[in-house]
Design an enzyme around this catalytic site. Structure first.
Site, PDB file in Angstrom:
ATOM      1  N   ARG A   1      49.422 -74.041 -24.502  1.00 22.48           N
ATOM      2  CA  ARG A   1      49.089 -73.007 -25.481  1.00 22.48           C
ATOM      3  C   ARG A   1      50.200 -71.955 -25.541  1.00 22.48           C
ATOM      4  O   ARG A   1      50.552 -71.356 -24.522  1.00 22.48           O
ATOM      5  CB  ARG A   1      47.772 -72.340 -25.079  1.00 22.48           C
ATOM      6  CG  ARG A   1      47.399 -71.097 -25.872  1.00 22.48           C
ATOM      7  CD  ARG A   1      46.979 -71.433 -27.276  1.00 22.48           C
ATOM      8  NE  ARG A   1      46.325 -70.280 -27.914  1.00 22.48           N
ATOM      9  CZ  ARG A   1      46.012 -70.222 -29.192  1.00 22.48           C
ATOM     10  NH1 ARG A   1      46.294 -71.258 -29.991  1.00 22.48           N
ATOM     11  NH2 ARG A   1      45.411 -69.164 -29.687  1.00 22.48           N
TER      12      ARG A   1
ATOM     13  N   GLU B   1      19.485 -75.249  -3.559  1.00 26.86           N
ATOM     14  CA  GLU B   1      19.518 -75.501  -2.114  1.00 26.86           C
ATOM     15  C   GLU B   1      19.824 -74.240  -1.305  1.00 26.86           C
ATOM     16  O   GLU B   1      20.576 -74.267  -0.333  1.00 26.86           O
ATOM     17  CB  GLU B   1      20.496 -76.637  -1.773  1.00 26.86           C
ATOM     18  CG  GLU B   1      20.016 -77.981  -2.301  1.00 26.86           C
ATOM     19  CD  GLU B   1      20.789 -79.162  -1.751  1.00 26.86           C
ATOM     20  OE1 GLU B   1      21.093 -79.153  -0.546  1.00 26.86           O
ATOM     21  OE2 GLU B   1      21.080 -80.080  -2.527  1.00 26.86           O
TER      22      GLU B   1
ATOM     23  N   THR C   1      19.853 -69.864  -2.329  1.00 19.23           N
ATOM     24  CA  THR C   1      20.667 -68.931  -3.114  1.00 19.23           C
ATOM     25  C   THR C   1      21.768 -68.300  -2.256  1.00 19.23           C
ATOM     26  O   THR C   1      21.743 -68.384  -1.028  1.00 19.23           O
ATOM     27  CB  THR C   1      19.782 -67.800  -3.672  1.00 19.23           C
ATOM     28  OG1 THR C   1      19.231 -67.075  -2.557  1.00 19.23           O
ATOM     29  CG2 THR C   1      18.656 -68.341  -4.544  1.00 19.23           C
ATOM     30  N   SER C   2      22.692 -67.624  -2.934  1.00 19.29           N
ATOM     31  CA  SER C   2      23.743 -66.903  -2.199  1.00 19.29           C
ATOM     32  C   SER C   2      23.125 -65.870  -1.265  1.00 19.29           C
ATOM     33  O   SER C   2      23.621 -65.640  -0.152  1.00 19.29           O
ATOM     34  CB  SER C   2      24.700 -66.216  -3.179  1.00 19.29           C
ATOM     35  OG  SER C   2      25.486 -67.174  -3.858  1.00 19.29           O
TER      36      SER C   2
END
Length: 379
Positions: free
Chosen positions: A268, A363, A365-366
């Site tokens: 680009r 599985e 959360t943070s």
């Protein structure tokens, strides 16, 4: 730890690249748009040995270590997060639970079918009202002679509709008691066991997510994994390994986002030169590359400890927490680097962006990972 890539990892990476070009890339945006779970793809992955990566050869699996398993998930997830997620869930959750806690009869009955993807596996812990608070589950199993009668439902279950067998954790004792839950293997077609609503998701749309419903479902005591009351402890141990899976998934998605961003930035042009030559873009790419490298190292470190049979609760949480957050940042930056094109489905950035967020939720959360890490470092 040996950081060199072994021959098995090279073979797996090359095999998945070719498989992805032939069987995933041509249709993955169509699956994403329609939320189709492409069962034939997973049957083919089974033929390649990727649906039983950790299963010993005696049960029809590949017998590889967690090192090769990480590589397989990363390479699949670079192509499509949905495929990587479903492959990981099948391997580490349903199959992994039976492999780790099943008796010999259960292993011989189920592992060969799962390892070859003759059967697709599901795993049920989460409920509508209990996500992070899995100990508060309300799905119950009441003993009735040689059977248990299960009532309730599980939510956000991968392969709930297409799965041929599910491992589910239900309450056999008092609510909130960590020794009041047990795990059962339940086959599709068992009376009183059915799937429910399919979720219409932001990302990972080709990985099926739906409800499992139990209405006076009678399950023989021989279908219990381990002993009564061991289900919660088993689930936590399964999730220890599962964190490596999601960390690998996150690393793969982040790598895919980075690689397409790097390629695009070199092609680009603005103001007469590739946008990669502008410091604002170059620094984004530098940050992405550094964080992905760190996330990958944490993931392989956790896998190495798992291979050695060492306790890796903290290391798995490190990897899952950091890699998933890195994945979201990589997806966000990919859209920014692509600019307006990053907001369209004609370019790959938006899918990586949408798929990335699940990694910080699924599985554990943070926030749960930080709880686990804090608990471990305070010991």
């Amino acid at each position: 730890m040996d950081f060199s890539i072994n021959e098995n990892q090279r073979m797996i990476a090359d095999m998945i690249k070719k498989f992805g070009d032939d069987h995933i890339r041509p249709k993955m945006m169509e699956w994403d748009e329609t939320q189709e779970f492409p069962v034939p793809v997973f049957k083919k992955l089974g033929e390649l040995g990727l649906m039983g990566v950790l299963v010993p050869e005696e049960y029809g699996g590949s017998g590889f270590s967690y090192t090769e398993y990480v590589t397989a998930i990363v390479e699949l997830s670079k192509i499509c997060g949905s495929i990587g997620l479903s492959m990981a869930a099948h391997n580490s959750l349903c199959t992994g639970h039976i492999l780790q806690f099943g008796n010999e009869e259960q292993k011989k009955k189920y592992l060969p079918k799962l390892a070859t993807a003759e059967w697709i596996g599901a795993w049920g812990l989460t409920e509508t009202g209990t996500g992070s608070d899995s100990g508060g589950m309300t799905t119950t199993a009441k003993k009735d002679g040689d059977y248990f009668v299960i009532n309730g439902s599980k939510n956000f279950i991968t392969h709930a509709i297409s799965g041929n067998v599910a491992v589910v954790i239900v309450r056999t004792g008092e609510k909130g008691d960590s020794k009041g839950m047990s795990a059962f293997i339940i086959e599709k077609g068992t009376p009183g066991f059915k799937s429910g609503k399919k979720e219409n998701k932001l990302g990972m749309r080709a990985s099926e997510t739906a409800e499992l419903i139990f209405d006076n479902c009678r399950v023989h005591k021989d279908q219990m994994l381990g002993k009564e009351g061991e289900g919660f402890v088993q689930a936590m141990k399964v999730l220890d390994g599962g964190r490596i899976s999601i960390a690998s998934l996150a690393v793969g998605i982040a790598k895919g986002a980075f690689e397409c961003s790097l390629k695009y930035s070199k092609e680009r042009e603005q103001f007469g030169k590739p946008i990669s030559q502008f410091q604002g873009i170059a620094f984004k790419l530098a940050d992405m590359a550094t964080e992905i490298e760190a996330a990958e190292l944490l993931t392989y470190y956790a896998a190495d400890k798992k291979n050695k049979g060492e306790k890796m609760t903290k290391e798995g949480a490190y990897a899952k927490y950091y890699a998933s957050e890195v994945c979201v940042r990589a997806g966000t930056e990919a859209v920014q680097i692509f600019g307006g094109y990053g907001y369209t489905k004609d370019f790959p950035a938006e899918k990586y962006y949408r798929d990335s967020k699940l990694c910080t939720i699924g599985e554990g959360t943070s926030e749960v990972q930080k709880m686990v890490i804090a608990r471990e470092i305070m010991k």
